[in-house]
Design a protein around this motif. Sequence first.
Motif, mmCIF file in Angstrom:
data_model
loop_
_atom_site.group_PDB
_atom_site.id
_atom_site.type_symbol
_atom_site.label_atom_id
_atom_site.label_comp_id
_atom_site.label_asym_id
_atom_site.label_seq_id
_atom_site.Cartn_x
_atom_site.Cartn_y
_atom_site.Cartn_z
ATOM 1 N N ILE A 181 0.730 -1.171 -0.002
ATOM 2 C CA ILE A 181 -0.105 0.075 0.113
ATOM 3 C C ILE A 181 0.956 1.501 -0.005
ATOM 4 C CG2 ILE A 181 -1.669 1.502 1.390
ATOM 5 C CD1 ILE A 181 -2.983 -1.352 2.187
ATOM 6 N N SER A 182 2.015 1.322 0.712
ATOM 7 C CA SER A 182 2.751 2.478 0.790
ATOM 8 C C SER A 182 3.548 2.857 -0.373
ATOM 9 C CB SER A 182 3.735 2.262 2.253
ATOM 10 O OG SER A 182 4.493 1.140 1.839
ATOM 11 N N SER A 183 3.964 1.861 -1.147
ATOM 12 C CA SER A 183 4.509 2.009 -2.440
ATOM 13 C C SER A 183 3.948 2.957 -3.415
ATOM 14 C CB SER A 183 5.092 0.692 -3.185
ATOM 15 O OG SER A 183 6.053 0.034 -2.340
ATOM 16 N N PRO A 184 2.868 2.781 -3.763
ATOM 17 C CA PRO A 184 2.230 3.874 -4.544
ATOM 18 C C PRO A 184 1.913 5.109 -4.151
ATOM 19 C CG PRO A 184 0.830 1.686 -4.477
ATOM 20 C CD PRO A 184 1.996 1.600 -3.486
ATOM 21 N N ILE A 185 1.691 5.050 -2.773
ATOM 22 C CA ILE A 185 1.550 6.297 -2.039
ATOM 23 C C ILE A 185 3.129 7.250 -2.100
ATOM 24 C CG2 ILE A 185 1.258 7.519 0.188
ATOM 25 C CD1 ILE A 185 -0.747 5.203 0.860
#
Length: 132
Positions: free
Chosen positions: A46-50
């Motif tokens: 989830i954090s990578s695209p953010i």
Amino acid sequence: MNWSAWSLDRVLILFVSLAFLVIGIQVTMFHYRQNFTHKAMWVPVISSPIFLIVGLILTWYNASWLHTLFMVLMWFGVVDGLIGFYFHFRGVGIRVGGWALRNFLIGPPVTLPLMFTALSVLGLIAIYWKVW
């Protein structure tokens, strides 16, 4: 686009953002393969695209709140990568045979969370970069 006018920190933020796209795809494939058996597997997915989106926006819009947000996200990435390293290293150890070389080859990739941490540190270097 005149790239010679871009500062080093801006280029690094763009690079880090695009690198999180690539590592995010890799992390998603590995964790999908394991059916997300641990809830912590969702954090880098989830954090990578953010990280990608905030970094790309910061590359083109120089706002102080974006710098702060990117810095906080990169610190989160450092911690997340170190926690991931712990889980991956422990995951190798609980396999039959423990920390044997073959388990490092076929078990969870121990170096991938460290790459996540390294990219986050590079993002922090870009944010804290000061021209002397």
